[in-house]
Scaffold this motif. Structure first.
Motif, PDB file in Angstrom:
ATOM      1  N   THR A   2     -21.927  -7.346 -11.031  1.00  6.88           N
ATOM      2  CA  THR A   2     -22.822  -6.570 -10.190  1.00  6.88           C
ATOM      3  C   THR A   2     -23.885  -5.906 -11.038  1.00  6.88           C
ATOM      4  O   THR A   2     -23.578  -5.202 -11.979  1.00  6.88           O
ATOM      5  N   LYS A   4     -26.633  -4.558  -9.269  1.00  8.08           N
ATOM      6  CA  LYS A   4     -27.313  -3.656  -8.346  1.00  8.08           C
ATOM      7  C   LYS A   4     -26.920  -2.218  -8.660  1.00  8.08           C
ATOM      8  O   LYS A   4     -25.919  -1.962  -9.299  1.00  8.08           O
ATOM      9  N   LYS A   5     -27.720  -1.305  -8.141  1.00  3.30           N
ATOM     10  CA  LYS A   5     -27.472   0.111  -8.390  1.00  3.30           C
ATOM     11  C   LYS A   5     -26.102   0.496  -7.843  1.00  3.30           C
ATOM     12  O   LYS A   5     -25.296   1.105  -8.507  1.00  3.30           O
ATOM     13  N   ASN A   6     -25.846   0.104  -6.619  1.00  2.00           N
ATOM     14  CA  ASN A   6     -24.519   0.308  -6.046  1.00  2.00           C
ATOM     15  C   ASN A   6     -23.912  -1.066  -5.807  1.00  2.00           C
ATOM     16  O   ASN A   6     -24.613  -2.053  -5.681  1.00  2.00           O
ATOM     17  N   ALA A   7     -22.616  -1.092  -5.693  1.00  2.00           N
ATOM     18  CA  ALA A   7     -21.945  -2.374  -5.524  1.00  2.00           C
ATOM     19  C   ALA A   7     -22.141  -2.934  -4.115  1.00  2.00           C
ATOM     20  O   ALA A   7     -21.634  -3.973  -3.787  1.00  2.00           O
ATOM     21  N   GLY A   8     -22.902  -2.244  -3.296  1.00  2.00           N
ATOM     22  CA  GLY A   8     -23.145  -2.696  -1.929  1.00  2.00           C
ATOM     23  C   GLY A   8     -22.406  -1.797  -0.962  1.00  2.00           C
ATOM     24  O   GLY A   8     -21.237  -1.520  -1.151  1.00  2.00           O
ATOM     25  N   HIS A   9     -23.103  -1.318   0.034  1.00  2.00           N
ATOM     26  CA  HIS A   9     -22.470  -0.375   0.954  1.00  2.00           C
ATOM     27  C   HIS A   9     -21.724  -1.117   2.047  1.00  2.00           C
ATOM     28  O   HIS A   9     -22.291  -1.568   3.014  1.00  2.00           O
ATOM     29  N   SER A  10     -20.448  -1.257   1.876  1.00  2.00           N
ATOM     30  CA  SER A  10     -19.662  -1.911   2.907  1.00  2.00           C
ATOM     31  C   SER A  10     -18.801  -0.898   3.638  1.00  2.00           C
ATOM     32  O   SER A  10     -18.058  -1.234   4.521  1.00  2.00           O
ATOM     33  N   GLY A  11     -18.929   0.347   3.237  1.00  2.00           N
ATOM     34  CA  GLY A  11     -18.003   1.360   3.738  1.00  2.00           C
ATOM     35  C   GLY A  11     -18.473   2.129   4.944  1.00  2.00           C
ATOM     36  O   GLY A  11     -18.651   1.569   6.008  1.00  2.00           O
TER      37      GLY A  11
END
Lengths: 75, 177
Positions: A2, A4-11
């Motif tokens: 990864t 990206k800045k965040n791992a992806g907002h899946s939450g």
């Protein structure tokens, strides 16, 4: 890996996205989604603010040493 | 110690995330930076065990989280009231930029049990999947979900989000409509 800045907002945010399940939610559940979205928003605002802070020099130095080591001891 | 430049850059890129997580987890910049430093040193000394091409963030967060808990266990012997000390640290946290803007939220976060706090941060703030969070926390996916849900409910109560006025009339009408 990864990058990206965040791992992806899946939450939390996902819970309140427009693309919800087709099954109709009860008013209580819909209110719960709004509450979840509010919490997600507040938390990410706090977290993003931390992410935007500059990295302390000690960490940059620590990782930079690896470069020096590489130059001195090429493998 | 040498690692390939691309991996070194990835470690550097991940550092703000490690720091944001550590600060949110501990409520202290000083403690967070010690934790991040230990995490990076541990990662570098075990870099051969990192499987290239897998999730570097998950690997690093696992290290940080394990270090946090081993430190927590050490501290627990010294101080019984761990939640109390967390709250005390928050009060004495240095004014670091807009950190103070989120005082209400941080105070509420501080009142959560550590396992709920970390689950919520991993999934809700850092954006890990439930599966990754479960691997990081060394527990079942269902446990992560339940911790996140309990954390959300507790936070909603602490932040008085059930209060109609806090949500605004429009949003509530849309929510109930």
């Amino acid at each position: 890996m990864t990058t990206k800045k965040n791992a992806g907002h899946s939450g939390l945010g996902a819970a309140a996205s427009p693309a919800q399940k087709k099954s109709p939610l009860s008013p209580r559940d819909r209110l719960a989604h709004v509450i979840d979205a509010e919490i997600g928003k507040k938390m990410r605002a706090m977290y993003d603010d931390l992410l935007d802070q500059p990295i302390p020099d000690r960490f940059v130095e620590l990782l930079k040493k690896l470069d020096d080591g590489r130059e001195n001891n090429p493998q | 110690m040498t690692i390939e430049p691309a991996l070194r850059d990835s470690l550097l890129a991940a550092t703000p995330n490690l720091r944001a997580f550590a600060v949110s987890l501990t409520g202290s910049f000083d403690r967070a930076d010690d934790l991040v430093q230990d995490t990076l040193l541990r990662a570098l000394s075990h870099i051969d065990r990192f499987e290239r091409g897998t999730n570097l963030y998950a690997w690093l967060f696992t290290i940080l989280r394990n270090l946090f808990h081993s430190e927590y266990r050490k501290r627990k012997r010294e101080v019984e009231d761990v939640d109390g000390t967390y709250a005390a640290r928050l009060k004495t946290a240095p004014d670091q930029g807009s950190w103070l803007d989120f005082q209400d939220f941080r105070a509420a976060l501080a009142k959560l049990p550590a396992d709920q706090r970390e689950a919520l941060l991993l999934v809700g703030a850092q954006g890990f999947s439930y599966e990754d969070a479960a691997n990081i926390m060394g527990c079942a996916i269902g446990t992560v979900k339940s911790r996140v849900n309990r954390a959300r409910m507790r936070l909603a109560a602490l932040l008085s989000l059930e209060n109609v006025e806090d949500l605004g009339t429009d949003r509530l009408m849309r929510a109930i409509a």
